[in-house]
Scaffold this active site. Structure first.
Site, PDB file in Angstrom:
ATOM      1  CG  LEU A  83      -8.483   1.112   5.197  1.00  0.00           C
ATOM      2  CD1 LEU A  83      -8.171   2.468   5.515  1.00  0.00           C
ATOM      3  CD2 LEU A  83      -8.315   0.210   6.448  1.00  0.00           C
ATOM      4  CG  HIS A  93      -2.964   7.668  -5.587  1.00  0.00           C
ATOM      5  ND1 HIS A  93      -3.218   6.260  -5.532  1.00  0.00           N
ATOM      6  CD2 HIS A  93      -3.249   7.869  -7.069  1.00  0.00           C
ATOM      7  CE1 HIS A  93      -3.265   5.632  -6.831  1.00  0.00           C
ATOM      8  NE2 HIS A  93      -3.434   6.760  -7.697  1.00  0.00           N
TER       9      HIS A  93
HETATM   10  C1  GAR Z   1       3.965   5.923  -2.620  1.00  0.00           C
HETATM   11  O1  GAR Z   1       4.410   6.318  -3.842  1.00  0.00           O
HETATM   12  C2  GAR Z   1       2.543   6.118  -2.439  1.00  0.00           C
HETATM   13  O2  GAR Z   1       2.202   7.167  -2.957  1.00  0.00           O
HETATM   14  C3  GAR Z   1       2.078   4.918  -2.815  1.00  0.00           C
HETATM   15  O3  GAR Z   1       2.744   3.938  -2.479  1.00  0.00           O
HETATM   16  C4  GAR Z   1       4.266   4.310  -2.398  1.00  0.00           C
HETATM   17  C5  GAR Z   1       4.565   4.180  -1.024  1.00  0.00           C
HETATM   18  O4  GAR Z   1       5.981   4.555  -0.936  1.00  0.00           O
HETATM   19  N1  GAR Z   1       0.589   4.582  -2.382  1.00  0.00           N
HETATM   20  C6  GAR Z   1      -0.369   4.276  -3.225  1.00  0.00           C
HETATM   21  O5  GAR Z   1       0.002   3.818  -4.228  1.00  0.00           O
HETATM   22  C7  GAR Z   1      -1.836   4.033  -2.680  1.00  0.00           C
HETATM   23  N2  GAR Z   1      -2.714   3.753  -3.523  1.00  0.00           N
HETATM   24  P1  GAR Z   1       6.450   4.640   0.780  1.00  0.00           P
HETATM   25  O6  GAR Z   1       6.212   3.274   1.369  1.00  0.00           O
HETATM   26  O7  GAR Z   1       7.979   4.800   0.361  1.00  0.00           O
HETATM   27  O8  GAR Z   1       6.027   5.928   1.375  1.00  0.00           O
END
Ligand code: GAR
Length: 221
Positions: free
Chosen positions: A99, A115
């Protein structure tokens, strides 16, 4: 007290969105999900929003083209939708777009992210692979306020998990994800109740009656 209004921003399967939808289904949860926005039309999480009867919107970043002007226009469209829905907090839940500083500043103190690492270690992408490669023995997840620098904002809460012998990126990701689903609603609850906040100095402040175990899961002290 009126429930706070949340927007959840997604790009994919939306399991963290589901954990927030499930938490908000309880009448005593201090927040409701007012809007789900995806930057991808095929995000699996959109079906979860629909099933829960929550308004949803796709703002496809590809419709805006490429480059800084496109990025600003996309973020402007996001901001307009969020302002129209009059949301109190914005939860990034697997929202895989960086963003702009302008967007982050506009929503300062209201914009949070989850995260899958114990920040400030392992920012960025391919986190689980990198943790396995590094041989860490404790992994986890973090909920933090979003600032202009990626994955570097003030930390609200964390949950830890062990890395087990024989783990690969997938088994580790699954163990962390289980904790993500506990941690995100717990942190949203603290913010929505007004028991935690981002101060003008850019640190997270908790009310004195918030026990250490509220924002720290596994091991709870
Ligand atoms: C989750 O593990 C979240 O922590 C990560 O993406 C996944 C989304 O899963 N986020 C990141 O890596 C952000 N930098 P979801 O769509 O099942 O919630």
């Amino acid at each position: 007290m009126a429930r706070k209004k949340l927007a959840v921003l997604i790009s994919g399967r939306g399991s963290n969105l589901q954990s927030l939808l499930d938490a908000a289904a309880a009448k005593d949860f201090p927040a409701e999900i007012a809007l789900v926005i995806s930057n991808k039309p095929d995000a699996g999480g959109l079906a979860r929003a629909e099933k829960a009867g929550v308004p949803q919107l796709t703002i496809n970043h590809r419709d805006f083209g490429k480059g800084p002007a496109a990025r600003a226009a996309f973020d402007g469209a996001l901001s307009d939708a969020l302002a129209k829905a009059d949301v109190d907090f914005i939860c990034l839940a697997g929202f895989m777009r960086i963003l702009t500083e302008e967007f982050v500043e506009r929503w300062r103190g209201k914009l949070i992210n989850i995260h899958p690492s114990l920040l400030p270690s392992f920012k960025g992408l391919d986190v689980h692979e990198r943790m396995i490669e590094a041989g860490v023995k404790i992994a986890g997840c973090t909920v933090h306020f979003v600032t202009a620098e990626m994955d570097a904002g003030p930390i609200i809460g964390q949950a830890a998990v062990p890395v087990m012998p024989g783990d690969d990126a997938d088994t580790l990701a699954a163990r962390i994800l289980t904790e993500e689903h506990r941690l995100y609603p717990a942190c949203v609850k603290l913010l929505a109740e007004g028991k935690a906040r981002l101060t003008a100095k850019g640190v997270v402040e908790f009310d004195s009656d918030v026990g250490a175990g509220a924002p720290l899961l596994n091991p709870a002290p």
